[in-house]
Scaffold this motif. Sequence first.
Motif, short mmCIF file in Angstrom:
data_model
loop_
_atom_site.label_atom_id
_atom_site.label_comp_id
_atom_site.label_asym_id
_atom_site.label_seq_id
_atom_site.Cartn_x
_atom_site.Cartn_y
_atom_site.Cartn_z
N SER A 3 25.24 33.96 29.96
CA SER A 3 23.88 34.41 29.71
C SER A 3 22.94 33.21 29.59
O SER A 3 23.37 32.09 29.29
N LEU A 4 21.69 33.46 29.82
CA LEU A 4 20.64 32.45 29.71
C LEU A 4 20.30 32.30 28.23
O LEU A 4 20.08 33.29 27.54
N LEU A 5 20.29 31.07 27.74
CA LEU A 5 19.86 30.82 26.36
C LEU A 5 18.36 30.60 26.40
O LEU A 5 17.88 29.67 27.07
N LEU A 6 17.60 31.45 25.73
CA LEU A 6 16.16 31.30 25.76
C LEU A 6 15.73 30.10 24.92
O LEU A 6 16.09 29.99 23.74
N LEU A 8 12.45 26.67 25.26
CA LEU A 8 11.20 26.30 25.93
C LEU A 8 11.42 26.02 27.41
O LEU A 8 10.55 26.30 28.23
N ASP A 9 12.59 25.48 27.77
CA ASP A 9 12.88 25.14 29.16
C ASP A 9 13.27 26.33 30.02
O ASP A 9 13.24 26.24 31.25
N THR A 10 13.68 27.44 29.41
CA THR A 10 14.14 28.59 30.19
C THR A 10 13.19 29.79 30.13
O THR A 10 13.46 30.82 30.73
N ARG A 11 12.08 29.65 29.43
CA ARG A 11 11.14 30.77 29.32
C ARG A 11 10.60 31.18 30.69
O ARG A 11 10.39 32.36 30.93
N ASP A 12 10.38 30.22 31.59
CA ASP A 12 9.89 30.56 32.93
C ASP A 12 10.90 31.41 33.69
O ASP A 12 10.51 32.31 34.44
N GLN A 13 12.21 31.12 33.51
CA GLN A 13 13.24 31.92 34.18
C GLN A 13 13.20 33.36 33.68
O GLN A 13 13.31 34.29 34.47
N LEU A 14 13.06 33.53 32.37
CA LEU A 14 13.00 34.89 31.83
C LEU A 14 11.73 35.59 32.30
O LEU A 14 11.78 36.76 32.70
N ALA A 15 10.60 34.88 32.30
CA ALA A 15 9.35 35.48 32.76
C ALA A 15 9.48 35.93 34.21
O ALA A 15 9.00 37.02 34.57
N ALA A 16 10.13 35.12 35.05
CA ALA A 16 10.32 35.49 36.46
C ALA A 16 11.18 36.74 36.58
O ALA A 16 10.89 37.63 37.39
N PHE A 43 29.41 38.73 25.21
CA PHE A 43 28.13 38.95 25.88
C PHE A 43 28.08 38.17 27.20
O PHE A 43 27.62 38.69 28.21
N ASP A 44 28.60 36.94 27.18
CA ASP A 44 28.66 36.14 28.41
C ASP A 44 29.58 36.79 29.44
O ASP A 44 29.29 36.77 30.64
N SER A 45 30.70 37.37 28.99
CA SER A 45 31.59 38.04 29.93
C SER A 45 30.92 39.29 30.51
O SER A 45 31.12 39.63 31.68
N LEU A 46 30.12 39.95 29.71
CA LEU A 46 29.35 41.10 30.18
C LEU A 46 28.36 40.65 31.26
O LEU A 46 28.21 41.31 32.29
N ALA A 47 27.72 39.52 31.04
CA ALA A 47 26.80 38.96 32.04
C ALA A 47 27.52 38.68 33.35
O ALA A 47 26.99 38.94 34.43
N ALA A 48 28.74 38.19 33.26
CA ALA A 48 29.52 37.89 34.46
C ALA A 48 29.87 39.16 35.23
O ALA A 48 29.97 39.14 36.46
N PHE A 55 20.87 38.33 31.88
CA PHE A 55 21.30 38.40 30.48
C PHE A 55 20.74 37.20 29.75
O PHE A 55 20.86 36.07 30.24
N VAL A 56 20.13 37.44 28.61
CA VAL A 56 19.50 36.35 27.87
C VAL A 56 19.87 36.46 26.39
O VAL A 56 19.90 37.55 25.82
N TRP A 57 20.19 35.31 25.82
CA TRP A 57 20.54 35.20 24.40
C TRP A 57 19.31 34.64 23.70
O TRP A 57 18.83 33.56 24.06
N ILE A 58 18.79 35.37 22.71
CA ILE A 58 17.57 34.95 22.02
C ILE A 58 17.88 34.76 20.54
O ILE A 58 18.20 35.72 19.84
N ASP A 59 17.79 33.51 20.08
CA ASP A 59 17.92 33.22 18.66
C ASP A 59 16.57 33.54 18.02
O ASP A 59 15.57 32.90 18.34
N ILE A 60 16.55 34.53 17.14
CA ILE A 60 15.27 35.02 16.62
C ILE A 60 14.56 33.99 15.75
O ILE A 60 13.35 34.09 15.56
#
Length: 141
Positions: A3-6, A8-16, A43-48, A55-60
Amino acid sequence: MPSLLLDLDTRDQLAAALDGEGWVVACLCAAWCGTCSSYRAGFDSLAARHPDKTFVWIDIEDQADVVGDLDVENFPTLLLQRGDRVAFFGTMLPDPLLADRLVQAQAALADEELARLAASSEERRGWQRDANLRTLLANAE
């Protein structure tokens, strides 16, 4: 594919991903949560198993400016969104098989049914208003 870890560097990927009509499956957790730490591999295996979805992992806490006032009652909390429509937002048992069934069931619904369900209750209308990742992400920038 993990999964994508959200951050600052990956926010553009999630926005896309949110700009398209594909599915986004987000897990909202916290680094200090032991349940979340043990759930991450599942969760990562589910993404696979679903390479057609983001799939994105967001630390609140790390992403508090994105999550804002979103009410995360317990961990893990899953958010499933397609385009601008939130299909599911809620606490789940930390069971990847249960999450897999949820993802499959939501993805099988026609657009018309997703729209009907999104407006079918006050809770679901609240998801559209308060839990839309596209809106949350745009407001954080």
